[in-house]
Structure formats: structure tokens, C-alpha cells
Design a protein around this motif. Structure first.
Motif, PDB file in Angstrom:
ATOM      1  N   LYS A  55       5.915   0.497   8.133  1.00 53.74           N
ATOM      2  CA  LYS A  55       5.766   1.716   7.148  1.00 53.74           C
ATOM      3  C   LYS A  55       7.285   2.252   6.799  1.00 53.74           C
ATOM      4  O   LYS A  55       8.085   2.176   7.878  1.00 53.74           O
ATOM      5  CB  LYS A  55       5.024   2.674   7.857  1.00 53.74           C
ATOM      6  CG  LYS A  55       3.692   2.416   8.212  1.00 53.74           C
ATOM      7  CD  LYS A  55       2.910   3.415   9.004  1.00 53.74           C
ATOM      8  CE  LYS A  55       1.653   3.124   9.404  1.00 53.74           C
ATOM      9  NZ  LYS A  55       0.985   4.032  10.397  1.00 53.74           N
ATOM     10  N   ALA A  56       7.483   2.137   5.552  1.00 52.59           N
ATOM     11  CA  ALA A  56       8.680   2.744   5.138  1.00 52.59           C
ATOM     12  C   ALA A  56       8.568   4.168   4.505  1.00 52.59           C
ATOM     13  O   ALA A  56       7.896   4.460   3.556  1.00 52.59           O
ATOM     14  CB  ALA A  56       9.293   1.711   4.045  1.00 52.59           C
ATOM     15  N   LEU A  57       9.324   5.270   4.861  1.00 47.27           N
ATOM     16  CA  LEU A  57       9.692   6.442   4.237  1.00 47.27           C
ATOM     17  C   LEU A  57      10.414   6.438   2.918  1.00 47.27           C
ATOM     18  O   LEU A  57      11.652   6.035   3.334  1.00 47.27           O
ATOM     19  CB  LEU A  57       9.910   7.385   5.391  1.00 47.27           C
ATOM     20  CG  LEU A  57       9.867   8.870   5.127  1.00 47.27           C
ATOM     21  CD1 LEU A  57       8.337   9.258   4.942  1.00 47.27           C
ATOM     22  CD2 LEU A  57      10.436   9.976   5.990  1.00 47.27           C
ATOM     23  N   ILE A  98       3.688   0.908   2.670  1.00 45.71           N
ATOM     24  CA  ILE A  98       3.513  -0.209   3.605  1.00 45.71           C
ATOM     25  C   ILE A  98       4.126  -1.490   2.850  1.00 45.71           C
ATOM     26  O   ILE A  98       3.776  -1.734   1.768  1.00 45.71           O
ATOM     27  CB  ILE A  98       2.024  -0.181   3.892  1.00 45.71           C
ATOM     28  CG1 ILE A  98       1.513   1.047   4.262  1.00 45.71           C
ATOM     29  CG2 ILE A  98       2.104  -1.530   5.030  1.00 45.71           C
ATOM     30  CD1 ILE A  98       1.779   1.787   5.364  1.00 45.71           C
ATOM     31  N   ALA A 138       5.347   7.571   1.204  1.00 46.02           N
ATOM     32  CA  ALA A 138       5.699   6.460   2.037  1.00 46.02           C
ATOM     33  C   ALA A 138       5.059   5.144   1.692  1.00 46.02           C
ATOM     34  O   ALA A 138       3.833   5.283   0.806  1.00 46.02           O
ATOM     35  CB  ALA A 138       5.396   6.600   3.586  1.00 46.02           C
ATOM     36  N   ASP A 149      10.882  11.634  -0.026  1.00 39.97           N
ATOM     37  CA  ASP A 149      10.072  12.453   0.884  1.00 39.97           C
ATOM     38  C   ASP A 149      10.984  13.463   1.387  1.00 39.97           C
ATOM     39  O   ASP A 149      12.007  13.546   1.540  1.00 39.97           O
ATOM     40  CB  ASP A 149       9.330  11.576   2.014  1.00 39.97           C
ATOM     41  CG  ASP A 149       8.377  12.274   2.659  1.00 39.97           C
ATOM     42  OD1 ASP A 149       9.001  13.021   3.788  1.00 39.97           O
ATOM     43  OD2 ASP A 149       7.226  12.240   2.701  1.00 39.97           O
ATOM     44  N   ALA A 155       0.913  -1.100   0.032  1.00 36.53           N
ATOM     45  CA  ALA A 155      -0.032  -0.026   0.102  1.00 36.53           C
ATOM     46  C   ALA A 155       0.882   1.130   0.051  1.00 36.53           C
ATOM     47  O   ALA A 155       2.059   1.083   0.445  1.00 36.53           O
ATOM     48  CB  ALA A 155      -1.146  -0.097   1.038  1.00 36.53           C
ATOM     49  N   ARG A 156       0.379   2.303  -0.193  1.00 37.39           N
ATOM     50  CA  ARG A 156       0.851   3.559  -0.193  1.00 37.39           C
ATOM     51  C   ARG A 156       0.283   4.658   0.578  1.00 37.39           C
ATOM     52  O   ARG A 156      -0.968   4.484   0.778  1.00 37.39           O
ATOM     53  CB  ARG A 156       1.003   4.237  -1.957  1.00 37.39           C
ATOM     54  CG  ARG A 156       2.126   3.409  -2.486  1.00 37.39           C
ATOM     55  CD  ARG A 156       2.165   3.678  -3.881  1.00 37.39           C
ATOM     56  NE  ARG A 156       2.870   2.715  -4.756  1.00 37.39           N
ATOM     57  CZ  ARG A 156       4.302   2.677  -4.999  1.00 37.39           C
ATOM     58  NH1 ARG A 156       4.983   3.594  -4.632  1.00 37.39           N
ATOM     59  NH2 ARG A 156       4.830   1.676  -5.475  1.00 37.39           N
ATOM     60  N   ASP A 157       1.026   5.593   1.100  1.00 36.43           N
ATOM     61  CA  ASP A 157       0.209   6.653   1.971  1.00 36.43           C
ATOM     62  C   ASP A 157      -0.774   7.379   1.092  1.00 36.43           C
ATOM     63  O   ASP A 157      -0.608   7.980  -0.075  1.00 36.43           O
ATOM     64  CB  ASP A 157       1.266   7.539   2.384  1.00 36.43           C
ATOM     65  CG  ASP A 157       1.158   8.105   3.634  1.00 36.43           C
ATOM     66  OD1 ASP A 157       1.638   7.938   4.672  1.00 36.43           O
ATOM     67  OD2 ASP A 157       0.132   8.963   3.705  1.00 36.43           O
ATOM     68  N   ILE A 204       2.953  13.040   1.655  1.00 35.71           N
ATOM     69  CA  ILE A 204       3.836  12.304   2.086  1.00 35.71           C
ATOM     70  C   ILE A 204       4.027  11.137   1.119  1.00 35.71           C
ATOM     71  O   ILE A 204       3.162  10.511   0.345  1.00 35.71           O
ATOM     72  CB  ILE A 204       3.264  11.620   3.630  1.00 35.71           C
ATOM     73  CG1 ILE A 204       3.179  12.706   4.577  1.00 35.71           C
ATOM     74  CG2 ILE A 204       4.375  10.403   3.931  1.00 35.71           C
ATOM     75  CD1 ILE A 204       2.561  12.180   5.728  1.00 35.71           C
TER      76      ILE A 204
END
Lengths: 165, 279
Positions: free
Chosen positions: B177-179, B143, B141, B183, B132-134, B139
Motif C-alpha cells: 500500500k502506498a500513500l 495498492i 492511497a 494525501d 487498486a485505489r483506496d 484517503i
């Protein structure tokens, strides 16, 4: 009221998993915001607030932003849409997409302020402004399509004398 | 009487009596002629064959077509079943083909990863899928489908064989969760790898999918096309991981530092498989 919760979950799943694959960044509509805005316009600010809270909790699961950022955004959108959208069904058909576009703009402002309050850097460029306008248009267009479905669902859940079932 | 007999007008009855006889005589004569003169027989046969052949051909084709038609109608049920069986088999083969393509892509990734392992002395690599994406546009980021149960924790580098993707910021039992590096709030210590210098600086996300190399002293020489790698300072990212390449240099006479725009080595938009680097 209870049906809005799975609807919000489905919208969030679509928005965070499927749409980013099919669409370019910046073109992905904010399905959750559109749903909450129109629901609040149809059912009032109280139910809009509850839907906003539910949506915020769901969004925080898949977002890096803190829960508070989503709470501020979606609950404010729910309340404002519920208040401004009174008489939704009897007014001009342009009210719904205009409300969604305003909710998009207001939601972006609130997210920006909230993120900055948490210490995050938020960068705005000319490209960001055009992206926001584009997002408003996309969400408004989506609102035109979603509104009849929501109206039907709300009507099904209301008995002829106006009592919610 | 004889004159009367001779002058008698022949009536229709007389014609009817003599016609068969004449015809018979002619046929017999013709047959004898054809037997006696074989060339004539051949001519007649050739003429007859020439007249009859097209008719025979058309008749044979139509009878063959009719035969096929009746055969097909009688076998309609069998044909329908065979058709369905072929369709089912074709669907299965198409699904198998899609799986094989997927396996081939994974095989290619793993081969590249093996190359990465051989190049750098790095720790354990945990493969993960982006699920998934934020939802917030401000943002960048994602998942991933690995969490604490798989040894993934916060502040771990997320990489691919092509380079750095970002770092984990939160970890749950089965996901994290990965940034992304692109970003605005991402930063990693970096150095440029050019023929003339190895300048150190800090790479941050620009928010529009690109990166900025900042805090590079003015006296350092940066060139467009130079590779930018992690320097290892800061401790989160091991040294030598690819970040991107310099696309534009920004210098100012009044500033102590110069900057450079960096094209990331990894485009996060179509990313599906990543690896989490654990120590």
C-alpha cells in the motif's frame, strides 16, 4: 446469506479497481456501503451487522485505514439500516434511497471521527461538503437500481412460508 | 377477252403472290447499291451501329451483372469463409496493434527512467503497477503489485520519471500500500529551486489533489513557477526528486512562515506504472 459475501467482494473489486479508472474522483459510488445498507434493510439488523463485518474486513485489505475504521463504519451502517429499514418492502419507494443517503452521511461522519481517533489528520473544506452531498445523491441513485436485484435474490433464497433456504 | 383481262381487278391472292417477289427485288437492289456505292454502305452501317450500340451496351452490362450475380451465388460459401478468415485476421492484427502501443508506452517510460537514473545517484528501482485505489474518499492511497518478495518494504519512496508519487506504508508478500503525496497525512522535506533562493520547507498534501509548501521563513524569496524538489532531510526520500512547481504564494505579516501552493508534477488519477525506490 452466503451469497452476500461474493457480492460484497465483487462490489469492492469494482469500486477499487475499475470505477476509479472510468470515473473522476468524487464521483465513484460506494458500492459496498450501498449493498450492505440495502441488504440490512431487507434482512434485518443482525444480518446487516454480519454483512458489515464482512465488508469491513474486505475493505481493510485494500485500504490504508486501519481495520477498526472500516468496522465502525460498516457495522454501524448495517445495524442502523437493519433497524430503520424494517418494513422496507411495504413502505414508500423513497425509503431505500433515503436510507442509502443517510448511511453515506453517517458513514462519512464515523470515518472522520475514527480516523481522527487514530491520529490521522482529516481536512474538511467547502469542497468536501459539496462532495459529500454529491456522494449521497450518487449512492441513493445507485440504491434505486440495486434494490430490485437484491429483492429478487432475497426472494429466491426464501421459501414460500418465509423460511430462509 | 384481253380487255377483260386487262380490266380485271387484282384480288388479294394476286397481292400475296407478288409481295414476296417485290420484296426480294428490293433487297437485291439495295444490296447491289450498297456494294456498288461503298459510302452508302458506310452510312447504313453507321446508322445501324448508332441504333444498336446503346442496346448492345445495356445488354452487355446486364449480362455482365447477371454473370457476376450467378458467380457470386455459386461462390457464396467460399466468400463467407474468406470473409470470416479476413475478420479473424483483422481481429488478430488489432490485438497486436494494441500490444504494440502498450509496448511503445512502456518503452517511452523506460527511456525516461533511464534518463532519471543518469541524472540522480539513486538506488534500485522496482517497477510496479497500480492495481487498486483506496475505497475511502478521505484517503488518497493506492495498492501496487509488488511486495516483500520483490524487495519492497514500508517507507520506500514511490516515484515516476516525472517526480515523486508518494511512499509505501505497508508491504505484504506480493503487494504493498502506498500513500500518495497529495494525501493530507503525507509530508516530505523539500526545497524550492528558484533563481533567487533555495528555500527549505515541508510539502504536505492539501487533500484536494494539490500540495502545500509550509514552514518557509518569511525572508526567503519564493516565485510562482519555481520548482520544488526533495531536500533529502528526513532520510526517506533522496535529494533532488521533482515534487512540483509553485502556483501560488501565501504570505502573512503576522506569521513567521510563508506558504505556497504547489502543483504536483505527477497527477495520480491516470497513473498506471510507478517505481519503488529501494536503498
Amino acid at each position: 446469506m452466503r451469497w452476500i459475501i461474493p457480492a460484497i467482494v465483487a462490489a469492492l473489486l469494482l469500486q477499487s479497481t475499475a470505477l476509479p479508472i472510468w470515473l473522476r474522483p468524487g464521483v465513484v459510488p460506494d458500492l459496498v456501503l450501498v449493498l450492505i445498507t440495502l441488504f440490512a434493510g431487507l434482512r434485518g439488523w443482525r444480518q446487516g451487522l454480519i454483512a458489515g463485518l464482512v465488508g469491513a474486513v474486505m475493505e481493510s485489505v485494500v485500504s490504508v485505514a486501519p481495520l477498526g475504521v472500516h468496522l465502525v463504519r460498516l457495522s454501524a451502517v448495517g445495524v442502523a439500516a437493519g433497524v430503520m429499514g424494517r418494513g422496507f418492502e411495504r413502505s414508500t419507494p423513497l425509503l431505500a434511497p433515503a436510507l442509502v443517503a443517510l448511511a453515506t452521511l453517517g458513514g462519512t461522519v464515523l470515518v472522520t471521527l475514527s480516523l481522527q481517533a487514530t491520529g490521522r489528520i482529516v481536512l474538511f473544506t467547502g469542497l468536501s461538503a459539496s462532495e459529500i452531498v454529491f456522494q449521497m445523491l450518487i449512492n441513493a441513485a445507485l440504491g434505486i437500481g440495486v434494490l430490485p436485484v437484491l429483492r429478487y435474490l432475497v426472494a429466491r433464497r426464501t421459501s414460500p412460508d418465509g423460511v430462509l433456504v | 377477252m384481253d380487255q377483260i383481262r386487262l380490266g380485271r381487278i387484282r384480288t388479294g391472292t394476286d397481292h400475296q403472290r407478288s409481295f414476296p417477289i417485290v420484296t426480294f427485288v428490293m433487297v437485291v437492289a439495295l444490296g447491289v447499291a450498297l456494294v456498288v456505292f461503298p459510302d452508302g454502305r458506310t452510312l447504313v452501317q453507321a446508322g445501324a451501329a448508332r441504333m444498336l450500340a446503346p442496346v448492345q451496351g445495356a445488354l452487355a452490362q446486364s449480362l455482365e451483372g447477371a454473370g457476376l450475380l450467378f458467380g457470386t451465388i455459386s461462390r457464396a460459401g467460399d466468400l463467407a469463409r474468406e470473409n470470416q478468415a479476413y475478420r479473424d485476421e483483422m481481429r488478430q492484427l488489432q490485438a497486436t496493434l494494441a500490444q504494440m502501443r502498450d509496448l511503445q508506452a512502456e518503452n517511452n517510460d523506460l527511456r525516461a527512467l533511464l534518463g532519471l537514473r543518469e541524472r540522480l545517484p539513486i538506488g534500485r528501482l522496482t517497477p510496479a503497477q497500480i492495481i487498486a485505489r483506496d475505497p475511502l474518499a478521505l484517503i488518497q492511497a493506492v495498492i501496487i503489485d509488488r511486495g516483500k518478495d520483490d524487495g519492497v518494504d514500508a517507507n520506500m519512496p514511490v516515484v515516476t520519471d516525472r517526480g515523486v508519487v508518494g511512499r509505501t506504508v505497508e508491504a505484504y508478500p506480493t503487494s504493498a500500500k502506498a500513500l500518495l503525496l497529495t494525501d493530507v497525512n503525507s509530508a516530505v522535506a523539500a526545497r524550492s529551486e528558484g533563481p533567487e533562493s533555495r528555500a527549505s520547507g515541508l510539502v504536505r498534501g492539501s487533500g484536494d489533489g494539490r500540495l502545500i509548501l509550509q514552514y518557509v521563513p518569511q525572508e526567503e524569496v519564493l516565485r510562482v513557477g519555481d520548482a520544488v524538489l526533495t531536500s533529502g532531510a528526513g532520510g526517506n526520500f533522496p535529494p533532488g526528486l521533482m515534487i512540483g512547481s509553485i502556483s501560488q504564494i501565501r504570505q502573512s505579516d503576522v506569521s513567521v512562515f510563508q506558504e505556497a501552493l504547489v502543483e504536483p508534477a505527477v497527477r495520480a488519477r491516470n497513473l498506471e506504472r510507478v517505481y519503488v525506490l529501494s536503498k
